[in-house]
Scaffold this motif. Sequence first.
Motif, PDB file in Angstrom:
ATOM      1  N   MET A  19       0.836  -1.151   0.000  1.00  0.00           N
ATOM      2  CA  MET A  19       0.000   0.000   0.000  1.00  0.00           C
ATOM      3  C   MET A  19       0.898   1.236   0.000  1.00  0.00           C
ATOM      4  O   MET A  19       1.842   1.337   0.752  1.00  0.00           O
ATOM      5  CB  MET A  19      -0.849  -0.011   1.265  1.00  0.00           C
ATOM      6  CG  MET A  19      -2.265   0.417   1.003  1.00  0.00           C
ATOM      7  SD  MET A  19      -3.231   0.552   2.487  1.00  0.00           S
ATOM      8  CE  MET A  19      -4.001  -1.016   2.535  1.00  0.00           C
ATOM      9  N   THR A  20       0.513   2.179  -0.815  1.00  0.00           N
ATOM     10  CA  THR A  20       1.327   3.399  -0.919  1.00  0.00           C
ATOM     11  C   THR A  20       0.868   4.418   0.116  1.00  0.00           C
ATOM     12  O   THR A  20      -0.194   4.278   0.730  1.00  0.00           O
ATOM     13  CB  THR A  20       1.190   4.014  -2.328  1.00  0.00           C
ATOM     14  OG1 THR A  20      -0.155   4.448  -2.499  1.00  0.00           O
ATOM     15  CG2 THR A  20       1.576   3.029  -3.400  1.00  0.00           C
ATOM     16  N   ALA A  21       1.665   5.428   0.268  1.00  0.00           N
ATOM     17  CA  ALA A  21       1.350   6.489   1.228  1.00  0.00           C
ATOM     18  C   ALA A  21       0.059   7.209   0.814  1.00  0.00           C
ATOM     19  O   ALA A  21      -0.758   7.597   1.655  1.00  0.00           O
ATOM     20  CB  ALA A  21       2.503   7.479   1.327  1.00  0.00           C
ATOM     21  N   TYR A  22      -0.112   7.367  -0.497  1.00  0.00           N
ATOM     22  CA  TYR A  22      -1.315   8.018  -1.003  1.00  0.00           C
ATOM     23  C   TYR A  22      -2.564   7.223  -0.620  1.00  0.00           C
ATOM     24  O   TYR A  22      -3.562   7.793  -0.178  1.00  0.00           O
ATOM     25  CB  TYR A  22      -1.209   8.175  -2.522  1.00  0.00           C
ATOM     26  CG  TYR A  22      -2.462   8.748  -3.146  1.00  0.00           C
ATOM     27  CD1 TYR A  22      -2.765  10.104  -3.016  1.00  0.00           C
ATOM     28  CD2 TYR A  22      -3.352   7.930  -3.837  1.00  0.00           C
ATOM     29  CE1 TYR A  22      -3.921  10.622  -3.570  1.00  0.00           C
ATOM     30  CE2 TYR A  22      -4.510   8.440  -4.399  1.00  0.00           C
ATOM     31  CZ  TYR A  22      -4.782   9.787  -4.268  1.00  0.00           C
ATOM     32  OH  TYR A  22      -5.915  10.307  -4.814  1.00  0.00           O
ATOM     33  N   GLU A  23      -2.509   5.916  -0.765  1.00  0.00           N
ATOM     34  CA  GLU A  23      -3.657   5.074  -0.425  1.00  0.00           C
ATOM     35  C   GLU A  23      -3.958   5.123   1.075  1.00  0.00           C
ATOM     36  O   GLU A  23      -5.117   5.159   1.488  1.00  0.00           O
ATOM     37  CB  GLU A  23      -3.400   3.634  -0.865  1.00  0.00           C
ATOM     38  CG  GLU A  23      -3.405   3.452  -2.360  1.00  0.00           C
ATOM     39  CD  GLU A  23      -2.976   2.057  -2.791  1.00  0.00           C
ATOM     40  OE1 GLU A  23      -2.272   1.383  -2.000  1.00  0.00           O
ATOM     41  OE2 GLU A  23      -3.355   1.648  -3.881  1.00  0.00           O
ATOM     42  N   ILE A  24      -2.914   5.143   1.892  1.00  0.00           N
ATOM     43  CA  ILE A  24      -3.089   5.221   3.339  1.00  0.00           C
ATOM     44  C   ILE A  24      -3.742   6.549   3.709  1.00  0.00           C
ATOM     45  O   ILE A  24      -4.667   6.600   4.536  1.00  0.00           O
ATOM     46  CB  ILE A  24      -1.741   5.038   4.064  1.00  0.00           C
ATOM     47  CG1 ILE A  24      -1.233   3.601   3.849  1.00  0.00           C
ATOM     48  CG2 ILE A  24      -1.883   5.343   5.557  1.00  0.00           C
ATOM     49  CD1 ILE A  24       0.148   3.361   4.379  1.00  0.00           C
ATOM     50  N   ILE A  25      -3.289   7.633   3.096  1.00  0.00           N
ATOM     51  CA  ILE A  25      -3.865   8.954   3.362  1.00  0.00           C
ATOM     52  C   ILE A  25      -5.342   8.972   2.954  1.00  0.00           C
ATOM     53  O   ILE A  25      -6.189   9.491   3.681  1.00  0.00           O
ATOM     54  CB  ILE A  25      -3.070  10.055   2.634  1.00  0.00           C
ATOM     55  CG1 ILE A  25      -1.679  10.184   3.257  1.00  0.00           C
ATOM     56  CG2 ILE A  25      -3.801  11.388   2.688  1.00  0.00           C
ATOM     57  CD1 ILE A  25      -0.744  11.123   2.524  1.00  0.00           C
ATOM     58  N   VAL A  26      -5.648   8.378   1.816  1.00  0.00           N
ATOM     59  CA  VAL A  26      -7.032   8.334   1.340  1.00  0.00           C
ATOM     60  C   VAL A  26      -7.898   7.520   2.321  1.00  0.00           C
ATOM     61  O   VAL A  26      -9.023   7.923   2.659  1.00  0.00           O
ATOM     62  CB  VAL A  26      -7.108   7.742  -0.085  1.00  0.00           C
ATOM     63  CG1 VAL A  26      -8.545   7.445  -0.477  1.00  0.00           C
ATOM     64  CG2 VAL A  26      -6.480   8.697  -1.077  1.00  0.00           C
ATOM     65  N   ILE A  27      -7.379   6.396   2.791  1.00  0.00           N
ATOM     66  CA  ILE A  27      -8.131   5.562   3.740  1.00  0.00           C
ATOM     67  C   ILE A  27      -8.359   6.322   5.048  1.00  0.00           C
ATOM     68  O   ILE A  27      -9.462   6.313   5.606  1.00  0.00           O
ATOM     69  CB  ILE A  27      -7.398   4.222   3.983  1.00  0.00           C
ATOM     70  CG1 ILE A  27      -7.454   3.360   2.722  1.00  0.00           C
ATOM     71  CG2 ILE A  27      -7.993   3.483   5.172  1.00  0.00           C
ATOM     72  CD1 ILE A  27      -6.606   2.120   2.781  1.00  0.00           C
ATOM     73  N   VAL A  28      -7.323   6.983   5.556  1.00  0.00           N
ATOM     74  CA  VAL A  28      -7.444   7.743   6.799  1.00  0.00           C
ATOM     75  C   VAL A  28      -8.440   8.891   6.624  1.00  0.00           C
ATOM     76  O   VAL A  28      -9.313   9.115   7.469  1.00  0.00           O
ATOM     77  CB  VAL A  28      -6.061   8.269   7.264  1.00  0.00           C
ATOM     78  CG1 VAL A  28      -6.205   9.267   8.397  1.00  0.00           C
ATOM     79  CG2 VAL A  28      -5.169   7.111   7.685  1.00  0.00           C
ATOM     80  N   LEU A  29      -8.345   9.624   5.520  1.00  0.00           N
ATOM     81  CA  LEU A  29      -9.274  10.721   5.265  1.00  0.00           C
ATOM     82  C   LEU A  29     -10.710  10.212   5.101  1.00  0.00           C
ATOM     83  O   LEU A  29     -11.658  10.834   5.582  1.00  0.00           O
ATOM     84  CB  LEU A  29      -8.837  11.523   4.033  1.00  0.00           C
ATOM     85  CG  LEU A  29      -7.572  12.366   4.200  1.00  0.00           C
ATOM     86  CD1 LEU A  29      -7.214  13.050   2.883  1.00  0.00           C
ATOM     87  CD2 LEU A  29      -7.739  13.392   5.308  1.00  0.00           C
ATOM     88  N   THR A  30     -10.864   9.085   4.437  1.00  0.00           N
ATOM     89  CA  THR A  30     -12.193   8.500   4.270  1.00  0.00           C
ATOM     90  C   THR A  30     -12.762   8.080   5.625  1.00  0.00           C
ATOM     91  O   THR A  30     -13.937   8.319   5.924  1.00  0.00           O
ATOM     92  CB  THR A  30     -12.130   7.292   3.326  1.00  0.00           C
ATOM     93  OG1 THR A  30     -11.557   7.702   2.068  1.00  0.00           O
ATOM     94  CG2 THR A  30     -13.496   6.705   3.090  1.00  0.00           C
ATOM     95  N   ALA A  31     -11.925   7.461   6.453  1.00  0.00           N
ATOM     96  CA  ALA A  31     -12.373   7.042   7.779  1.00  0.00           C
ATOM     97  C   ALA A  31     -12.747   8.259   8.625  1.00  0.00           C
ATOM     98  O   ALA A  31     -13.775   8.255   9.335  1.00  0.00           O
ATOM     99  CB  ALA A  31     -11.296   6.220   8.469  1.00  0.00           C
ATOM    100  N   LEU A  32     -11.926   9.306   8.569  1.00  0.00           N
ATOM    101  CA  LEU A  32     -12.238  10.524   9.305  1.00  0.00           C
ATOM    102  C   LEU A  32     -13.532  11.166   8.789  1.00  0.00           C
ATOM    103  O   LEU A  32     -14.365  11.636   9.572  1.00  0.00           O
ATOM    104  CB  LEU A  32     -11.084  11.525   9.214  1.00  0.00           C
ATOM    105  CG  LEU A  32      -9.837  11.190  10.042  1.00  0.00           C
ATOM    106  CD1 LEU A  32      -8.725  12.201   9.759  1.00  0.00           C
ATOM    107  CD2 LEU A  32     -10.180  11.175  11.521  1.00  0.00           C
TER     108      LEU A  32
END
Length: 90
Positions: free
Chosen positions: A1-14
Amino acid sequence: MTAYEIIVIVLTALGLLFGIVRVWIQSKTDIAKIQARIAEILKKQDEHERELRLHKQEDEKRFEQFHRENREDHQIMFKKMDALMGLLKP
């Protein structure tokens, strides 16, 4: 998983978390408004019931007064009719 995907997942969860909190707060405020409206309606209903009882008591008093006055008037009329009948009989 890339950093971009992690950021997207975190932002989506938030975003989802904030959305849930927003809906929860909105539902609580709506419930509070409804409860306040119900309390207002119940208060008005109590006032109307109190007024209705008061008017009913006043109507009963007036009815009794009219009934008493009619009874007295009828007694006077019958006395006068008896007096007239006494005059008409030879």
